[in-house]
Scaffold this motif. Structure first.
Motif, mmCIF file in Angstrom:
data_model
loop_
_atom_site.group_PDB
_atom_site.id
_atom_site.type_symbol
_atom_site.label_atom_id
_atom_site.label_comp_id
_atom_site.label_asym_id
_atom_site.label_seq_id
_atom_site.Cartn_x
_atom_site.Cartn_y
_atom_site.Cartn_z
ATOM 1 N N ARG A 24 0.809 -1.222 0.000
ATOM 2 C CA ARG A 24 0.000 0.000 0.000
ATOM 3 C C ARG A 24 0.844 1.275 0.000
ATOM 4 O O ARG A 24 0.349 2.358 0.340
ATOM 5 C CB ARG A 24 -0.986 0.010 1.171
ATOM 6 N N ALA A 25 2.107 1.183 -0.383
ATOM 7 C CA ALA A 25 2.968 2.370 -0.406
ATOM 8 C C ALA A 25 3.029 3.001 -1.788
ATOM 9 O O ALA A 25 3.615 4.071 -1.944
ATOM 10 C CB ALA A 25 4.385 2.011 0.051
ATOM 11 N N ALA A 26 2.446 2.350 -2.800
ATOM 12 C CA ALA A 26 2.571 2.840 -4.170
ATOM 13 C C ALA A 26 1.268 3.469 -4.643
ATOM 14 O O ALA A 26 0.177 2.936 -4.413
ATOM 15 C CB ALA A 26 2.978 1.703 -5.100
ATOM 16 N N LEU A 27 1.393 4.596 -5.310
ATOM 17 C CA LEU A 27 0.242 5.324 -5.830
ATOM 18 C C LEU A 27 0.442 5.547 -7.326
ATOM 19 O O LEU A 27 1.482 6.046 -7.758
ATOM 20 C CB LEU A 27 0.103 6.672 -5.122
ATOM 21 N N VAL A 28 -0.562 5.161 -8.125
ATOM 22 C CA VAL A 28 -0.505 5.358 -9.564
ATOM 23 C C VAL A 28 -1.096 6.723 -9.905
ATOM 24 O O VAL A 28 -2.229 7.031 -9.520
ATOM 25 C CB VAL A 28 -1.292 4.250 -10.300
ATOM 26 N N LEU A 29 -0.333 7.539 -10.611
ATOM 27 C CA LEU A 29 -0.762 8.887 -11.017
ATOM 28 C C LEU A 29 -0.800 8.961 -12.539
ATOM 29 O O LEU A 29 0.153 8.569 -13.213
ATOM 30 C CB LEU A 29 0.213 9.947 -10.493
ATOM 31 N N TYR A 30 -1.895 9.461 -13.075
ATOM 32 C CA TYR A 30 -2.018 9.632 -14.526
ATOM 33 C C TYR A 30 -2.801 10.918 -14.753
ATOM 34 O O TYR A 30 -4.014 10.965 -14.599
ATOM 35 C CB TYR A 30 -2.753 8.443 -15.123
ATOM 36 N N GLY A 31 -2.088 11.994 -15.092
ATOM 37 C CA GLY A 31 -2.733 13.298 -15.168
ATOM 38 C C GLY A 31 -3.276 13.668 -13.793
ATOM 39 O O GLY A 31 -2.564 13.633 -12.795
ATOM 40 N N ASP A 32 -4.563 14.006 -13.717
ATOM 41 C CA ASP A 32 -5.195 14.353 -12.441
ATOM 42 C C ASP A 32 -5.799 13.150 -11.733
ATOM 43 O O ASP A 32 -6.406 13.294 -10.666
ATOM 44 C CB ASP A 32 -6.298 15.399 -12.680
ATOM 45 N N TYR A 33 -5.670 11.963 -12.318
ATOM 46 C CA TYR A 33 -6.269 10.756 -11.744
ATOM 47 C C TYR A 33 -5.239 10.003 -10.916
ATOM 48 O O TYR A 33 -4.035 10.037 -11.192
ATOM 49 C CB TYR A 33 -6.794 9.841 -12.856
ATOM 50 N N ASP A 34 -5.718 9.312 -9.885
ATOM 51 C CA ASP A 34 -4.819 8.476 -9.092
ATOM 52 C C ASP A 34 -5.586 7.303 -8.494
ATOM 53 O O ASP A 34 -6.804 7.342 -8.331
ATOM 54 C CB ASP A 34 -4.136 9.291 -7.989
ATOM 55 N N ILE A 35 -4.850 6.247 -8.173
ATOM 56 C CA ILE A 35 -5.411 5.059 -7.534
ATOM 57 C C ILE A 35 -4.268 4.321 -6.866
ATOM 58 O O ILE A 35 -3.122 4.363 -7.343
ATOM 59 C CB ILE A 35 -6.121 4.144 -8.573
ATOM 60 N N GLU A 36 -4.536 3.678 -5.751
ATOM 61 C CA GLU A 36 -3.501 2.872 -5.112
ATOM 62 C C GLU A 36 -3.119 1.716 -6.033
ATOM 63 O O GLU A 36 -3.987 1.069 -6.625
ATOM 64 C CB GLU A 36 -3.994 2.307 -3.770
ATOM 65 N N TYR A 37 -1.827 1.453 -6.128
ATOM 66 C CA TYR A 37 -1.360 0.343 -6.960
ATOM 67 C C TYR A 37 -1.947 -0.980 -6.471
ATOM 68 O O TYR A 37 -2.249 -1.875 -7.273
ATOM 69 C CB TYR A 37 0.166 0.277 -6.950
ATOM 70 N N GLU A 38 -2.148 -1.099 -5.162
ATOM 71 C CA GLU A 38 -2.710 -2.333 -4.611
ATOM 72 C C GLU A 38 -4.099 -2.592 -5.175
ATOM 73 O O GLU A 38 -4.461 -3.746 -5.471
ATOM 74 C CB GLU A 38 -2.752 -2.252 -3.080
ATOM 75 N N GLU A 39 -4.911 -1.542 -5.339
ATOM 76 C CA GLU A 39 -6.244 -1.719 -5.916
ATOM 77 C C GLU A 39 -6.151 -2.222 -7.349
ATOM 78 O O GLU A 39 -6.896 -3.113 -7.767
ATOM 79 C CB GLU A 39 -7.011 -0.391 -5.885
ATOM 80 N N LEU A 40 -5.247 -1.635 -8.105
ATOM 81 C CA LEU A 40 -5.061 -2.054 -9.485
ATOM 82 C C LEU A 40 -4.567 -3.500 -9.548
ATOM 83 O O LEU A 40 -4.990 -4.291 -10.399
ATOM 84 C CB LEU A 40 -4.067 -1.109 -10.151
#
Length: 597
Positions: A217-233
């Motif tokens: 849960r330490a990683a965050l995916v950023l794409y433009g103004d959008y984001d989601i925890e890498y764990e969720e993905l």
């Protein structure tokens, strides 16, 4: 340790920043971003810290892309050239009231210093595992991938609220109906998800190492103004694979992106060898072919490399030396299963030394530590592999040859923007089912029609169930159920007609998974002795089937002259994978040293 201080500069500064030499092999640099308004020039400093220091910072995982340094950030009395891609990220993470510390390789490693680049390679895992947060930066504009962030978030919410009767996977409850899951990857949803998983980030070697090293849960995916925890993905990708619905995505590349994420989740908490990691990342890309090895170096024991990473050594020399080192260190031939003949030839390597350069051919290993295959003679210290220049001498025997080959069906050829990959998979699976029946009728090695059918089913599954246990008598039932579901879907029935607790549905998923893995980079074959099997795509009729001491797969060889052979690749030949061929009359007399060139 020294820190370069920022001063007030105009954007007309013309002096380029010059990095000072790191004081220790255990040191790395952190980028300090000073408080600033969104429209101001980005001002910063670089500080050298020791890898043992505990300091709060974020690490950036991203894809370099085209290295056009069109933007500037300002450090001391000089500027650092950065790409638009990196500048946009720095702008996003800057804070108006406090300093921000981050690590990003393009700035924190002196890319012009080959010695520094080489020594920093072994610190990568520590840098990423110690980071307070890992920022996975996909870029400025998500375009058609933007809706995927909300789709994946909604999906995970539904999984958490699934009925209590649903069976579980990775501690998350699963939805009851395959149709419930299938609906998430249909139409515009499917196109958005495919666009996300097609992004280069999911297909690179360095990003594998960076996501692999991240704390939960330490990683965050950023794409433009959008984001989601890498764990969720990651959880979403696991669901897609566990119910075989990643095939609903439109392209092979998107499907591979999902599989790459799942592999990280599967292997992140395991004891891994370099060869094992090279196999699961073989299809990942790297701008510099040497990074196919160096990008994994920090994840394994440094003794697994032939020498410390060095960018002064060319990739041809590195790949050959790595093969020699692995053979001598392990005393076995497991790396031969990773040889892809056309790639080794193109790289100018001996056929027994895998080229780890990026490839479109993905070959899934048939061997596994659980109930391993052992087609060749027992390992004997007096008969270990020997390297003599470009010749590898191995102990074993040629026990069969290819009589007839099935069609070449390369999954990456099946691309469409309008039709799901699952439809193509369904066609491929039905073609392989029909082709295997034609070969089965010629497979005289197995006796009765019932035993031939069982051999066909077990061959289609690559000799294993999805849980990697050996495929048993149930394989014939599973293959029949797979065909029944495939034909009903092709005839207009819906996958939603099947419950996830339905035996037919589970068998369909298991056989589809095993079949597509066995078929990646391979084709069906019939041998001269009447056996069925999977052999590399580049195999030819007449190629030899060998069983070698220290290999957990049968190896396809091409005779050159005298006792010399080229390695075509690993294979599964049903009925010899546990040493049966060597028990046949006269075969013991064939054992000896073969020369691989």
């Amino acid at each position: 340790m020294p820190e370069t201080q920022s001063g007030k500069l105009s954007n007309t500064t013309t002096k380029e920043y010059q990095s000072s030499t790191l004081q220790s092999r255990d040191s790395f640099r952190l980028l300090r971003l000073y408080p600033q308004t969104p429209s101001a020039d980005i001002k910063c400093s670089l500080k050298e810290v020791n890898i043992a220091d505990k300091r709060g910072y974020g690490a950036v995982s991203y894809v370099w892309g085209v290295p056009n340094l069109t933007r500037k950030i300002y450090c001391g009395n000089a500027y650092i050239g950065v790409t638009e891609h990196i500048h946009a990220l720095l702008r996003r993470v800057c804070n108006s009231s406090r300093d921000v510390y981050i690590w990003i390789d393009a700035i924190c490693i002196n890319q012009k210093d080959l010695t520094e680049r080489s020594t920093q390679v072994l610190l990568m895992r520590k840098i990423f595992s110690d980071a307070g947060q890992i920022l996975i930066w996909l870029g400025i504009d998500p375009g058609p991938a933007a809706p995927a962030f909300q789709i994946i978030s909604d999906f995970n919410v539904l999984c958490d609220k699934a009925p209590k009767g649903a069976f579980r996977d990775n501690n998350h409850e699963r939805l009851q109906s395959a149709e419930d899951l299938h609906a998430f990857v249909q139409g515009s949803n499917g196109r958005s998800i495919a666009n996300l998983f097609q992004h280069d980030w999911f297909h690179r070697t360095w990003t594998f190492q960076e996501a692999f090293s991240a704390r939960p849960r330490a990683a965050l995916v950023l794409y433009g103004d959008y984001d989601i925890e890498y764990e969720e993905l990651s959880v979403f990708a696991v669901y897609m694979c566990s119910l075989a619905i990643q095939g609903s995505l439109q392209t092979h590349r998107a499907r591979m992106g999902v599989n790459h994420v799942v592999k990280i989740k599967q292997y992140a908490n395991s004891e891994n060898t370099l060869l094992g990691l090279l196999k699961i990342t073989h299809a990942r890309r790297a701008t510099d072919a040497r990074d196919k090895i160096y990008g994994l170096a920090s994840l394994v024991d440094p003794k697994e490399l032939p020498y410390p990473p060095s960018y002064e050594i060319d990739d041809h020399t590195l790949f050959r030396d790595q093969a020699v080192h692995m053979i001598k260190r392990a005393g076995n031939l497991r790396l031969l299963e990773s040889c892809i003949f056309e790639d080794t030839v193109a790289a100018g390597l001996p056929s027994w030394a895998p080229s780890w350069a990026p490839t479109d051919t993905l070959v899934t290993a048939f061997h596994h530590e659980h109930e391993p295959f052992c087609p060749g003679p027992a390992v004997d210290p007096t008969r270990t592999p020997r390297v003599d220049g470009d010749i590898l001498k191995v102990y074993g025997a040629v026990v069969d040859a290819i009589r007839k080959l099935g069609c070449k069906m390369e999954l990456s050829d099946f691309e469409s923007n309008t039709t799901s990959f699952a439809d193509h998979e369904n066609v491929i699976e039905l073609l392989l089912d029909r082709e295997s029946k034609e070969l089965r009728d010629l497979a005289t090695a197995y006796g009765s029609p019932e035993m031939r059918e069982l051999a066909r089913a077990q061959t289609l599954m690559g000799g294993r169930n999805r849980d990697v246990s050996r495929a048993d008598a149930d394989a014939a039932i599973k293959v029949r159920n797979h065909r029944r579901v495939s034909e009903s879907n092709g005839g207009g029935a819906s996958f939603g007609d099947y419950s996830v607790n339905d035996r037919a549905w589970n068998d369909f998923n298991e056989v589809a998974y095993q079949l597509m893995h066995a078929a990646d980079g391979r084709r069906l074959c019939l041998t001269k002795s009447g056996r069925l099997g999977w052999v590399p795509l580049t195999s030819e009729e007449g190629d030899a089937i060998s069983v070698l001491s220290g290999s957990q797969a049968a190896i396809v060889l091409r005779h050159q002259e005298d006792n010399r052979y080229q390695v075509i690749g690993g294979s599964y030949i049903h009925g010899i994978m546990d040493g049966e061929a060597l028990k046949e009359p006269g075969q013991d007399d064939q054992l000896g040293f073969l020369q691989l060139v």
